[in-house]
Design a protein around this motif. Structure first.
Motif, PDB file in Angstrom:
ATOM      1  N   LEU A   1      57.797  29.833  56.650  1.00 57.57           N
ATOM      2  CA  LEU A   1      58.990  30.453  56.817  1.00 57.57           C
ATOM      3  C   LEU A   1      58.949  31.022  58.160  1.00 57.57           C
ATOM      4  CD1 LEU A   1      59.990  31.575  53.133  1.00 57.57           C
ATOM      5  CD2 LEU A   1      60.686  29.505  54.640  1.00 57.57           C
TER       6      LEU A   1
ATOM      7  N   PHE B   1      59.768  34.915  45.591  1.00 60.61           N
ATOM      8  CA  PHE B   1      60.178  35.904  46.326  1.00 60.61           C
ATOM      9  C   PHE B   1      60.455  37.257  45.651  1.00 60.61           C
ATOM     10  CE2 PHE B   1      61.722  32.116  48.316  1.00 60.61           C
ATOM     11  CZ  PHE B   1      61.371  32.205  49.395  1.00 60.61           C
TER      12      PHE B   1
ATOM     13  N   CYS C   1      66.106  35.115  43.993  1.00 61.68           N
ATOM     14  CA  CYS C   1      66.357  33.907  44.837  1.00 61.68           C
ATOM     15  C   CYS C   1      66.969  32.818  43.944  1.00 61.68           C
ATOM     16  CB  CYS C   1      65.814  33.670  45.800  1.00 61.68           C
ATOM     17  SG  CYS C   1      65.486  34.684  47.095  1.00 61.68           S
TER      18      CYS C   1
ATOM     19  N   MET D   1      69.585  30.278  42.497  1.00 58.77           N
ATOM     20  CA  MET D   1      71.020  29.668  42.746  1.00 58.77           C
ATOM     21  C   MET D   1      72.091  30.204  41.875  1.00 58.77           C
ATOM     22  SD  MET D   1      70.298  28.370  45.633  1.00 58.77           S
ATOM     23  CE  MET D   1      68.444  27.964  46.294  1.00 58.77           C
TER      24      MET D   1
ATOM     25  N   TRP E   1      75.038  29.592  41.046  1.00 54.75           N
ATOM     26  CA  TRP E   1      75.686  28.523  40.584  1.00 54.75           C
ATOM     27  C   TRP E   1      75.259  27.494  39.737  1.00 54.75           C
ATOM     28  CZ3 TRP E   1      75.363  29.625  45.570  1.00 54.75           C
ATOM     29  CH2 TRP E   1      74.175  28.875  46.323  1.00 54.75           C
TER      30      TRP E   1
ATOM     31  N   LEU F   1      65.718  21.331  40.572  1.00 58.27           N
ATOM     32  CA  LEU F   1      66.043  21.430  42.081  1.00 58.27           C
ATOM     33  C   LEU F   1      64.572  20.849  42.668  1.00 58.27           C
ATOM     34  CD1 LEU F   1      68.497  21.617  43.895  1.00 58.27           C
ATOM     35  CD2 LEU F   1      67.869  23.947  44.440  1.00 58.27           C
TER      36      LEU F   1
ATOM     37  N   ARG G   1      62.346  17.110  43.879  1.00 57.62           N
ATOM     38  CA  ARG G   1      61.833  16.915  45.099  1.00 57.62           C
ATOM     39  C   ARG G   1      60.364  16.453  45.150  1.00 57.62           C
ATOM     40  NH1 ARG G   1      60.595  15.732  48.722  1.00 57.62           N
ATOM     41  NH2 ARG G   1      60.406  16.398  50.925  1.00 57.62           N
TER      42      ARG G   1
ATOM     43  N   ASP H   1      68.368  33.927  51.899  1.00 58.99           N
ATOM     44  CA  ASP H   1      67.322  33.527  50.685  1.00 58.99           C
ATOM     45  C   ASP H   1      67.402  32.197  50.379  1.00 58.99           C
ATOM     46  OD1 ASP H   1      66.225  36.274  50.830  1.00 58.99           O
ATOM     47  OD2 ASP H   1      67.396  36.866  49.268  1.00 58.99           O
ATOM     48  N   TYR H   2      68.721  31.866  50.102  1.00 59.28           N
ATOM     49  CA  TYR H   2      69.022  30.696  49.464  1.00 59.28           C
ATOM     50  C   TYR H   2      68.402  29.481  50.374  1.00 59.28           C
ATOM     51  CZ  TYR H   2      72.148  33.131  46.539  1.00 59.28           C
ATOM     52  OH  TYR H   2      72.839  34.130  45.800  1.00 59.28           O
TER      53      TYR H   2
ATOM     54  N   ASN I   1      66.121  29.762  52.616  1.00 56.27           N
ATOM     55  CA  ASN I   1      64.485  29.979  52.382  1.00 56.27           C
ATOM     56  C   ASN I   1      64.111  28.651  51.245  1.00 56.27           C
ATOM     57  OD1 ASN I   1      63.813  31.131  54.654  1.00 56.27           O
ATOM     58  ND2 ASN I   1      63.805  33.243  53.769  1.00 56.27           N
ATOM     59  N   VAL I   2      64.708  29.135  50.152  1.00 51.88           N
ATOM     60  CA  VAL I   2      64.311  28.166  49.100  1.00 51.88           C
ATOM     61  C   VAL I   2      64.461  26.834  49.594  1.00 51.88           C
ATOM     62  CG1 VAL I   2      64.972  27.628  46.552  1.00 51.88           C
ATOM     63  CG2 VAL I   2      64.857  29.967  47.417  1.00 51.88           C
TER      64      VAL I   2
ATOM     65  N   LEU J   1      64.520  20.543  51.102  1.00 45.50           N
ATOM     66  CA  LEU J   1      65.407  19.556  50.489  1.00 45.50           C
ATOM     67  C   LEU J   1      66.045  18.771  51.835  1.00 45.50           C
ATOM     68  CD1 LEU J   1      67.658  22.103  48.012  1.00 45.50           C
ATOM     69  CD2 LEU J   1      66.071  20.254  47.703  1.00 45.50           C
TER      70      LEU J   1
ATOM     71  N   LYS K   1      73.889  20.890  47.433  1.00 45.16           N
ATOM     72  CA  LYS K   1      73.476  21.975  46.246  1.00 45.16           C
ATOM     73  C   LYS K   1      73.196  23.130  46.705  1.00 45.16           C
ATOM     74  CE  LYS K   1      71.288  18.329  43.646  1.00 45.16           C
ATOM     75  NZ  LYS K   1      70.011  17.638  43.222  1.00 45.16           N
ATOM     76  N   ILE K   2      73.250  23.612  47.843  1.00 49.48           N
ATOM     77  CA  ILE K   2      73.036  24.886  48.389  1.00 49.48           C
ATOM     78  C   ILE K   2      74.225  25.549  49.138  1.00 49.48           C
ATOM     79  CG2 ILE K   2      71.519  26.541  49.559  1.00 49.48           C
ATOM     80  CD1 ILE K   2      69.994  25.051  47.476  1.00 49.48           C
TER      81      ILE K   2
ATOM     82  N   PRO L   1      78.349  25.130  47.462  1.00 55.22           N
ATOM     83  CA  PRO L   1      78.395  25.745  46.301  1.00 55.22           C
ATOM     84  C   PRO L   1      78.564  27.224  46.791  1.00 55.22           C
ATOM     85  CG  PRO L   1      76.807  24.079  45.556  1.00 55.22           C
ATOM     86  CD  PRO L   1      77.166  24.206  46.983  1.00 55.22           C
ATOM     87  N   SER L   2      77.558  27.575  47.497  1.00 51.62           N
ATOM     88  CA  SER L   2      77.467  29.025  47.946  1.00 51.62           C
ATOM     89  C   SER L   2      78.762  29.408  48.720  1.00 51.62           C
ATOM     90  CB  SER L   2      76.154  29.231  48.740  1.00 51.62           C
ATOM     91  OG  SER L   2      76.286  30.386  49.576  1.00 51.62           O
TER      92      SER L   2
END
Lengths: 308, 578
Positions: A62, A88, A92, A94, A96, A105, A109, B470-471, B473-474, B480, B488-489, B492-493
């Motif tokens: 990262l 983390f 972290c 999501m 929703w 998710l 992948r 953070d999202y 980074n995920v 993805l 998906k990220i 929605p966010s």
């Protein structure tokens, strides 16, 4: 163990420097060398701000390295990827997506050729493994902090990573939840034997969770101060670890190292103390008293920087 | 439960609880002891109600539900007073002030209407709508139903006659009475005017006479005397002017007194108008049921057709062709009558529906542009900087400017509205066909879109650009692909912010639409206001004020709908800023 497994994760002369608009570039980490065996659990311990998390996020991909290189399984990394799963400090998740969807998710992948039913099974299995078998379809907001972190762990482990990176995963939890989650992770690691890098500033956690503790000097220009091989047997039992004859000595060794980083005094006594403890560990390990897997003499690859 | 066992005295001392409501929770307690099923149903109802109140933001609902449950009575009463009684009292105060102040302000269109006049206007709007609906159904009515309606309408007409006579008598009497009271009020003023006139005339004469005598001696007088004479003339002019003004003021006073119409005459006139309106309505209704009715028209045409057919069969020689022509013409007329409908004028409820449809149409166009563009802006700073000049330039442009441009452009696409494939397709659709979508409607919708899309665009861009690191980074760790990352990220966010933008857009669109309709003469609420403004009937002003409330209430409902949507999509509870 093959030689590749001996040097499964290799950090060579890794450094991170941030440009500084008004002065000299700011070097956070410098000449960081670490070699991890396959299945090893290594803790990175140090004061907050010393660059532990920087090292971890460089391994995760990262954060780009300024110097040096990182290799996993003999191949140099470039950028982040699901082979290095990260848990983390904040969960972290999501917000929703439900717990299940959050795990799914990543699973979608990593298992692109599996059928939907197989992926579903994988998600269910790992959520059950972290004790969330009956909260699959809850939103993160309906879960407690500890449960959210469990989902984060399940999401990471479900990726079947070659290297699991834990960035102070229990930092925001109360001590009882923290102990529960430590056991959750240890049990999973026992089962899956995933090579793990754990960043923490909790001495007891480092002792309980890891095979080796890697102590970092305080930044800037942080590097490895000490490597400490732990003699506790696997699978870990909290009582057994706490009652181990060397536990308090090892703990004192870590604490005094960290304190010494504060004061920068008594450096020599410190070195003597650490090497005395380490010697005791080595004797124990050589006699195969404590560790079940074939013992490796500590620091066979990485010298004690301070001793030099 | 413990609150229920309090003696009533302590409760009364701590709160403003009216004693009548105190026993209610006690009754519930007994019900609780008797039937657990009732209790379960009640608690389900209560929690459903609380959830509903939470989603819709109806803050007065929870304390009522809790009060019925006997939960912390004093606190609930305080909440009810704050959320229900205080706003109601404020509104009552407003109505009171309005009632008091309005009659004192005269305008060219009459006195500012009081709340009761506005209420009457609202009722007359509704009556018009209902009557037009009945006329429409009367036109299509047939058989027994038609005859029963016809008898009823005729009966009502005959019944109305004595009322009408009484009303005109009452108006005549009230006019006389009004005249008398006006005369009696004016009499002293007229006398005063006469007196004033006389005194002014004599004063003027006196001044003139004085100046004439001075003028005789002037040629031989000194310069000072001549100057004094000039000053006297000046003073005379000024005095004359002042006297004229005084007279004018008195005249104006007399005129206002003469114009004053007392309440009795007003009431009598209103009754007369109402009766006349109903009579007119009944007359049209009878016509629609009788002579102008579709069925009776068809009957006439069919008998005509029969005659023509008979003529055709009986005709010979050169008469055959004209006879055949007549038969075909008759057939064509029958088809035309079958398809015909009552020419219903636009009523306010229909116009409201059309306005709401128009605002949603424009809002949909705007959102379909704004959301994708906003997402692109949020994703790419380069694209954002490419869009910045357009956003900065077009955002402040007023709807008044957009509308004529939109009218011209839409008119360019639809050169012949009466013969356009898309418009006739829209007119044939079941639910929106009656709205008669025309270029003016589309231009108004486009104007709504152009004015409202900016809020959505900017908020979407902001939402997409400020996705939690953070999202992301995920997403990076999971590698993805772009589609998954977006759907998906990122989206929605960004949804809560997108909906914030949509909510603002809909509010702006609703405001813009009324102005747009007023300008483009597209049937709708704006057109209604404009018609009333140009109409100048006695209740036009009141009808415009009715529209103020209708526009406000619909705007409120639209806003609430968007708040609910926002609440449903937002994963945190940030959407509840009302």
């Amino acid at each position: 163990m093959s030689s590749r497994d001996q040097r499964y994760v290799e950090l060579f002369q890794v450094g991170k420097t941030y440009p500084n608009a008004v002065g000299d570039p700011f070097t956070v980490v410098e000449e960081f060398d670490l070699i991890m065996r396959r299945g090893d659990v290594v803790s990175l311990i140090g004061h907050s701000g010393c660059g532990k998390s920087t090292v971890l996020s460089m391994v995760a991909g990262l954060n780009e390295t300024s110097r040096g290189s990182i290799a996993i399984g003999g191949r140099e990394i470039s950028g982040p990827g699901p082979d290095r799963a990260v848990v983390f400090q904040a969960p972290c998740l999501m917000p929703w997506l439900t717990a299940y969807q959050n795990v799914r998710l990543g699973v979608d992948r990593v298992y692109p050729h599996a059928t939907s039913a197989e992926r579903h099974e994988v998600c269910e299995y790992y959520l059950a493994a972290v004790g969330l078998g009956d909260c699959l379809y809850r939103l993160p907001s309906e879960l407690s902090g500890g449960m959210q972190q469990r989902v984060g762990i399940a999401r990471a482990i479900a990726l079947k990573p070659r290297l699991l990176l834990l960035d102070e995963p229990f930092g925001r939890l109360d001590s009882i939840t923290r102990m529960e989650l430590q056991d959750v992770i240890l049990r999973t690691l026992d089962r899956e034997s995933i090579t793990t890098l754990l960043v923490t500033h909790d001495v007891d956690e480092a002792l309980y969770m890891s095979d080796r503790v890697c102590m970092m000097t305080s930044g800037p220009r942080a590097r490895i101060g000490q490597l400490l091989e732990l003699p506790f047997c696997k699978p870990r039992q909290r009582e057994a670890v706490l009652e181990h004859p060397l536990y308090y000595d090892l703990r004192a060794c870590l604490v005094s190292f960290l304190e010494e980083q504060d004061t920068q005094r008594g450096r020599l006594q410190e070195v003597e103390f650490v090497s005395r403890i380490q010697q005791e560990v080595e004797t124990l390990v050589e006699n195969e008293v404590v560790r079940s897997p074939s013992p490796q003499v500590a620091n066979s690859t990485t010298e004690l920087a301070v001793v030099n | 439960m413990s609150t229920l066992t309090h003696p009533p005295a302590t409760e009364a001392s701590t709160t403003t609880t009216p004693p009548a409501l105190a026993p209610q929770p006690v009754q519930l307690t007994t019900a609780r002891e008797i039937n657990p099923r009732v209790l379960a149903a009640w608690s389900r109802f209560k929690y459903a109600g609380l959830r509903f109140a939470d989603v819709t933001g109806l803050s007065f609902l929870p304390p009522i539900l809790r009060l019925l449950d006997g939960e912390e009575t004093a606190k609930q009463w305080r909440e009810i007073v704050r959320t229900l009684f205080v706003p109601a009292a404020a509104f009552a105060l407003f109505l009171f002030a309005w009632t008091v102040v309005a009659p004192h302000h005269r305008t060219k269109s009459g006195v500012v209407p009081t709340p009761s006049a506005v209420w009457d206007a609202a009722q007359s709007i509704w009556a018009f709508h209902e009557r037009e609906g009945k006329k429409e159904s009367a036109y299509l009515m047939s058989g027994d139903e038609r005859s029963t309606w016809l008898t009823a309408a005729r009966e009502r007409l005959t019944k109305l006659e004595p009322y009408e006579q009484a009303a005109s008598r009452a108006v005549a009497e009230a006019t006389v009475a009004n005249q008398q009271s006006v005369e009696s009020k004016i009499a002293p003023l007229v006398a005063q005017r006469k007196e004033l006139e006389e005194s002014i005339a004599s004063a003027q004469q006196a001044r003139l006479a004085a100046m004439e005598t001075q003028q005789a001696a002037l040629p031989s007088a000194s310069v000072e005397t001549k100057e004094a004479f000039l000053a006297a003339v000046r003073a005379h002019q000024e005095a004359t002017e002042a006297e004229r003004l005084e007279l004018q003021q008195l005249d104006a006073k007399i005129q206002t007194a003469r114009d004053r119409v007392d309440a009795r005459l007003n009431g009598a006139k209103r009754t007369q108008t109402a009766i006349a309106e109903e009579r007119q309505y009944l007359a049209t209704l009878v016509d629609q049921l009788d002579g102008a009715n579709q069925e009776s028209k068809l009957d006439r045409e069919i008998s005509q057709l029969r005659n023509n057919q008979r003529d055709f069969l009986a005709s010979a020689g050169s008469d055959i062709l004209p006879a055949a022509m007549r038969v075909v013409q008759s057939e064509r007329r029958i088809n035309a009558v079958r398809e015909s409908n009552y020419a219903k004028p636009w009523t306010l409820p229909m116009q409201i529906a059309r306005s709401v449809a128009c605002v949603f149409f424009g809002f949909a166009i705007g959102s379909l542009i704004a959301i994708p563009v906003g997402v692109l802006c949020g994703l790419s700073p380069t694209f954002m900087s490419a869009m910045t000049p357009f956003i900065a330039l077009f955002k402040p442009v007023s709807p008044i400017v957009w509308l004529p441009i939109a009218l011209i452009i839409v008119g360019g696409f639809i050169p012949d509205p009466n013969n356009n494939g898309m418009l006739s397709f829209l007119e044939a659709l079941p639910l929106i066909g009656w709205m008669k979508i025309n270029p003016a409607f589309i231009a108004s919708a486009v104007t709504v879109a152009l004015c409202s899309l900016w809020a959505t665009l900017v908020n979407t861009a902001l939402g997409v650009a400020s996705v939690d690191k953070d999202y992301l980074n995920v997403a990076r760790v999971l590698q993805l692909n772009f589609r998954d990352r977006l759907f998906k990220i990122i989206i929605p966010s960004a949804l809560p912010l997108i909906f914030t933008g949509l909510r603002i857009s809909l509010g702006v669109g609703w405001m813009v639409l009324i102005a747009g309709e007023l300008l483009s003469s597209s049937e709708g609420i704006g057109k209604f206001v404009w018609d009333q403004f140009n109409n100048g009937a006695s209740d036009s002003f009141a009808k415009m004020i009715v529209v103020v409330f209708i526009v406000g209430v619909i705007g409120l409902i639209l806003d609430r709908l968007m708040v609910i949507c926002q609440r449903l999509v937002s994963f945190d509870n940030s959407g509840l800023q009302v």
